[in-house]
Design an enzyme around this catalytic site. Structure first.
Site, mmCIF file in Angstrom:
data_model
loop_
_atom_site.group_PDB
_atom_site.id
_atom_site.type_symbol
_atom_site.label_atom_id
_atom_site.label_comp_id
_atom_site.label_asym_id
_atom_site.label_seq_id
_atom_site.Cartn_x
_atom_site.Cartn_y
_atom_site.Cartn_z
ATOM 1 N N LYS A 1 -4.109 2.447 -4.055
ATOM 2 C CA LYS A 1 -3.497 1.854 -2.866
ATOM 3 C C LYS A 1 -4.532 1.565 -1.775
ATOM 4 O O LYS A 1 -4.393 0.594 -1.016
ATOM 5 C CB LYS A 1 -2.401 2.775 -2.330
ATOM 6 C CG LYS A 1 -1.203 2.905 -3.264
ATOM 7 C CD LYS A 1 -0.511 1.563 -3.475
ATOM 8 C CE LYS A 1 0.800 1.711 -4.210
ATOM 9 N NZ LYS A 1 1.522 0.427 -4.326
ATOM 10 N N TYR B 1 -3.636 7.642 -7.603
ATOM 11 C CA TYR B 1 -2.671 6.835 -6.845
ATOM 12 C C TYR B 1 -3.240 6.437 -5.487
ATOM 13 O O TYR B 1 -3.161 5.267 -5.088
ATOM 14 C CB TYR B 1 -1.372 7.622 -6.672
ATOM 15 C CG TYR B 1 -0.289 6.860 -5.948
ATOM 16 C CD1 TYR B 1 0.335 5.769 -6.543
ATOM 17 C CD2 TYR B 1 0.117 7.231 -4.672
ATOM 18 C CE1 TYR B 1 1.335 5.067 -5.884
ATOM 19 C CE2 TYR B 1 1.125 6.534 -4.006
ATOM 20 C CZ TYR B 1 1.721 5.458 -4.620
ATOM 21 O OH TYR B 1 2.709 4.763 -3.965
ATOM 22 N N SER C 1 0.863 -1.175 0.000
ATOM 23 C CA SER C 1 0.000 0.000 0.000
ATOM 24 C C SER C 1 0.905 1.232 0.000
ATOM 25 O O SER C 1 2.029 1.196 -0.511
ATOM 26 C CB SER C 1 -0.939 -0.018 1.204
ATOM 27 O OG SER C 1 -1.795 1.109 1.177
ATOM 28 N N SER C 2 0.441 2.308 0.571
ATOM 29 C CA SER C 2 1.220 3.547 0.645
ATOM 30 C C SER C 2 0.590 4.441 1.684
ATOM 31 O O SER C 2 -0.623 4.377 1.930
ATOM 32 C CB SER C 2 1.225 4.261 -0.712
ATOM 33 O OG SER C 2 1.706 5.591 -0.582
#
EC number: 1.1.-.-
Length: 267
Positions: free
Chosen positions: A166, A162, A147-148
């Site tokens: 994620k 983005y 993920s982020s």
């Protein structure tokens, strides 16, 4: 910076597959697993030379590795990747889904091609990597998705594509952890903040207050390090060490979690 103390070979006998392992975070993960004794499948899409260099670095640690080319946005390629990994090493214990891409665009300028490119790699590919991992991992295996920090970050303009790609992975993680439990496979995701890679070099200025294209990298690093109590930006080794813990048998009770890897940064 991360220390260089000798690492116990706690993953000896394990086999890991790491996607996007020819550079950046994936390379850092592959090397940390190898330092602990794991054999590693170094997946890459197009750049064979860097992937082979990672294999050579792993050999210097005393572990085994092989580079396997596969475009993980294509399910038949994912299937072939797993079959080749199994033919080479005989079994799999750890799968780390690392590959990713990032786009910053105003919402009204995002095209279908942009959407498909980001979601095909960041989201769709991770689903099918996890699916194949579930099928092929030995009981007690480990799946780690990427993920982020962006999945839950507010206040960053032009970031919906983005961030959304994620956020979906975090939902996958919690559901897969339930589905894989009967095989004693744990499923977790890591959510890094800024990590010094080529993607960082291209996009990190977006996260710096008043950042702009062409900012000197020293200014970007300083601006982001100011948010971190540890006073620095992450390097791939930092991420690899956390993944190495998640790959270890001692991590069994960590399951269905998204682990934020920011060094305590507050933005």
């Amino acid at each position: 910076m991360a220390s260089s103390e000798e690492t116990p070979r706690s993953l000896t006998g394990k086999v890991a597959l790491v996607t996007g392992a020819g550079r950046g975070i994936g390379k850092g993960i592959a090397l940390e697993l190898a330092k602990r004794g794991a054999s590693v499948v170094v997946n890459y899409n197009s750049a064979e030379k860097p992937a082979q260099e990672v294999v050579d670095e792993i050999a210097k640690t005393g572990s085994r590795a092989v580079a396997i080319k596969a475009d993980i946005t294509k399910v038949p390629e994912v299937s072939r990747l797993f079959q080749e990994a199994l033919r080479h090493f005989g079994h799999l214990d750890i799968v780390v889904s690392n590959s990713g891409t990032e786009v910053f665009k105003p919402e009204e300028e995002v095209t279908e091609e942009d959407y498909d490119r980001v979601f095909n790699l960041n989201t769709r590919a991770q689903f099918f990597i996890a699916q194949h991992a579930y099928v092929h991992l030995r009981n007690g295996g480990r799946i780690v998705l990427m993920s982020s920090v962006a999945a839950n970050m507010s206040g960053i303009p032009n970031h919906a594509l983005y961030a959304g790609s994620k956020a979906a992975v975090e939902g996958f993680t919690r559901s897969f952890a339930v589905d894989a439990g009967h095989k004693k496979i744990t499923v977790n995701a890591i959510a890094p903040g800024g990590v010094k890679t080529d993607m960082y070099d291209a996009n990190a200025w977006h996260y710096v207050p008043n950042g702009k294209p062409g900012m000197p990298m020293e200014e970007i690093d300083k601006g982001l390090a100011a948010f971190c109590p540890l006073g620095r930006v992450a390097v791939p080794q930092d991420i690899g060490r956390v993944v190495a813990f998640l790959a270890h048998p001692d991590s069994e009770w960590v399951n269905g979690q998204v682990i934020l890897l920011t060094g305590g940064s507050v933005t």
